[in-house]
Design an enzyme around this catalytic site. Structure first.
Site, PDB file in Angstrom:
ATOM      1  N   ASP A 151      -9.524  -2.905  -4.987  1.00 49.47           N
ATOM      2  CA  ASP A 151      -9.162  -3.954  -4.220  1.00 49.47           C
ATOM      3  C   ASP A 151      -9.933  -3.407  -2.719  1.00 49.47           C
ATOM      4  O   ASP A 151      -9.939  -4.206  -1.706  1.00 49.47           O
ATOM      5  CB  ASP A 151      -7.760  -4.285  -3.899  1.00 49.47           C
ATOM      6  CG  ASP A 151      -6.927  -3.102  -3.496  1.00 49.47           C
ATOM      7  OD1 ASP A 151      -7.619  -1.915  -2.908  1.00 49.47           O
ATOM      8  OD2 ASP A 151      -5.774  -3.004  -3.059  1.00 49.47           O
ATOM      9  N   SER A 173       0.829  -1.453   0.077  1.00 49.16           N
ATOM     10  CA  SER A 173      -0.064  -0.230   0.068  1.00 49.16           C
ATOM     11  C   SER A 173       0.944   1.276  -0.031  1.00 49.16           C
ATOM     12  O   SER A 173       1.772   1.515  -0.674  1.00 49.16           O
ATOM     13  CB  SER A 173      -0.987  -0.064   1.056  1.00 49.16           C
ATOM     14  OG  SER A 173      -1.970   0.870   1.221  1.00 49.16           O
ATOM     15  N   ASP A 231      -8.567  -8.593  -2.122  1.00 52.84           N
ATOM     16  CA  ASP A 231      -8.898  -7.273  -1.739  1.00 52.84           C
ATOM     17  C   ASP A 231      -7.422  -6.720  -0.922  1.00 52.84           C
ATOM     18  O   ASP A 231      -6.399  -7.277  -0.700  1.00 52.84           O
ATOM     19  CB  ASP A 231     -10.048  -7.181  -0.490  1.00 52.84           C
ATOM     20  CG  ASP A 231      -9.902  -8.235   0.862  1.00 52.84           C
ATOM     21  OD1 ASP A 231      -8.717  -8.277   1.151  1.00 52.84           O
ATOM     22  OD2 ASP A 231     -10.971  -8.635   0.937  1.00 52.84           O
ATOM     23  N   HIS A 232      -7.576  -5.685  -0.285  1.00 50.77           N
ATOM     24  CA  HIS A 232      -6.539  -4.930   0.115  1.00 50.77           C
ATOM     25  C   HIS A 232      -5.401  -5.320   1.026  1.00 50.77           C
ATOM     26  O   HIS A 232      -4.232  -5.365   1.163  1.00 50.77           O
ATOM     27  CB  HIS A 232      -6.734  -3.317   0.495  1.00 50.77           C
ATOM     28  CG  HIS A 232      -5.618  -2.533   0.467  1.00 50.77           C
ATOM     29  ND1 HIS A 232      -4.820  -2.081  -0.807  1.00 50.77           N
ATOM     30  CD2 HIS A 232      -5.092  -1.695   1.532  1.00 50.77           C
ATOM     31  CE1 HIS A 232      -3.905  -1.226  -0.539  1.00 50.77           C
ATOM     32  NE2 HIS A 232      -4.088  -1.130   0.799  1.00 50.77           N
TER      33      HIS A 232
END
Length: 451
Positions: free
Chosen positions: A371, A149, A419-420
């Site tokens: 995501d 991220s 997802d993230h």
């Protein structure tokens, strides 16, 4: 004789079965041993080895077990950095440099002046928190950076400063006669200190969640700032450390109760335009890319996720497998339409300026797909504007375990159905084996390029 032969065949088949599930994976594991240390850099609201909470639950592993330990079990040297959870990419890069070199954090005299905070921060010398790495970090002992991220953006800025230094910091130090105290991070000439960079769901071009949910993003920022202020005056400060001492959010030995609360409560961290939330907005994020060059001696890999689907009406929605809290942000990203404002604010007080940028149209499929936190358009590779025209970083669509890689170009992995949080071991709706497989793939890329 027949019974003996049967037993022998059974024994051989048993041995083959055992080998297929034990010896073969162990043998394959040797190919996941990297030559240089792996440094994991967390994203927004994350934490690492210097945080006490890491002993309770790890950012790199959450519910899948320690990724750090798993990487080490494959023969690697691995470290988890602890940079400011909500700090700007610049401040985080300075903190990461200090942790890896075992020095005092220097945010730069000019940067500190413009953004209204102290120049120096946390001490990572032997008498302070201590160096993160076992051995000295230099060109002879480079690292493989893995950033999740906002950690990916942090790593890119660190690489830029290592390679090119900072003209602004150098000029200001020369002007003020302070060149002797200029941090080694700002002098450049250290591009060989990083061997490879792998970004995982990195918002390289920002995230439209900032545009889609501006009030919520600002509220989260204010709440986290309030949390930092609250923890800074309690014994729980080391449990989850916001590292905002340079903004005055710290307890000092000279404090009276009155002066302590007066200084901390009056610290408007979000007003300094020097935080992660400001850096994640598209206009600033893409403008920052203009100063973040691909280095021709470093290998680059990027992973990105997509957990949305296209409806019959042509719109996009999160799948049911997207983690519940991300359903809100993921939906907002899917539904967001528009063009960015074409400017952002930087600096603090008398140094606050309005920076004009090229507007970005986000009404395309890859800005919708996401995501839960990061758009596909942002997770694949960075781009910038040159004279109003979009220019993408050099990139190649690739696959896990890629060989014969070239330096100075992004190898973009196939989209991951994730997802993230999947990329850092958040397996609330995943599997442990899937997480470990992901990181074996990451290691195979690094190993195959000689890292």
């Amino acid at each position: 004789m027949k019974k003996t032969l049967t037993k022998f065949i059974s024994a051989v088949l048993t041995l083959v079965l055992v080998l297929s599930v034990s010896v073969f994976p162990a043998s394959a594991a040797t190919s996941y041993k990297a030559k240089h240390p792996i440094v994991l850099v967390h994203g927004l609201a994350g934490f690492g080895e210097y945080d006490d909470i890491n002993d309770i639950i790890q950012y790199w592993g959450y519910t899948s077990g320690s990724i750090d330990s798993y990487i080490e079990s494959l023969g690697n040297e691995c470290y988890e950095a602890s940079v400011g959870p909500i700090s700007s990419a610049w401040d985080r890069a300075c903190e990461l440099y200090a942790q890896l070199t075992g020095t005092v954090t220097d945010y730069g005299a000019y940067h500190a002046l413009v953004h209204g905070h102290d120049r120096y921060g946390r001490d990572y010398t032997a008498n302070g928190y201590g160096r993160l790495m076992k051995n000295e970090w230099n060109a002879a002992n480079p690292v493989n950076l893995v950033g999740h991220s906002f950690g990916g953006v942090t790593c890119r800025l660190l690489i830029q400063l290592l390679a090119e230094g900072s003209d602004e910091e150098y000029s200001y130090a020369k002007k003020t006669g302070d060149l002797a105290n200029l941090s080694g991070l700002f002098t450049g000439g250290k591009r060989d200190w990083v061997y490879s960079l792998t970004t995982l769901a990195a918002p390289s071009n920002g995230s439209t969640v900032c545009e889609a949910l501006p009030n919520i993003v600002n509220l989260v920022g204010e709440m986290m700032t309030a949390g930092a202020k609250m923890l800074s005056v309690t014994s729980l400060k080391g449990l989850y450390d916001f590292q905002l001492e340079h903004f005055g959010i710290v307890t000092k030995s000279s404090d009276t109760l009155g002066s302590l609360y007066s200084r901390i409560l009056s610290s408007g961290f979000m007003d300094h335009n020097d935080n992660a939330f400001a850096d994640l907005a598209l206009d600033k994020a893409i403008d920052m890319n203009s100063g973040l060059d691909l280095q021709n001696n470093i290998y680059y890999f990027s992973y990105y996720g997509d957990r949305t689907y296209k409806t019959l009406l042509g719109t996009y929605k999160p799948t049911v497998r997207m983690w519940a809290p991300f359903q809100i942000s993921g939906t907002a990203i899917c539904n967001y339409k528009g063009t960015t404002s074409g400017y952002y604010y930087d600096g603090y007080g008398s140094f606050k300026t309005k920076v004009k940028t090229t507007k970005t149209n986000t009404n395309t499929a890859n800005w919708k797909r996401n995501d839960g936190m990061v758009n596909v358009e942002s997770g694949q590779y960075p781009f910038r504007y040159v004279n109003g025209k979009r220019v993408d970083d050099a990139h190649i669509s690739s696959s896990v375990g890629v060989k014969a890689t070239k330096k100075g170009v992004w190898y973009v992995m196939p989209v991951v159905d994730a997802d993230h949080l999947t990329f850092c071991g958040g397996v609330l709706n995943e599997t442990v084996s899937g997480t470990r497989s992901l990181f074996r793939g990451i290691l195979s890329n690094i190993v195959n390029c000689g890292g």
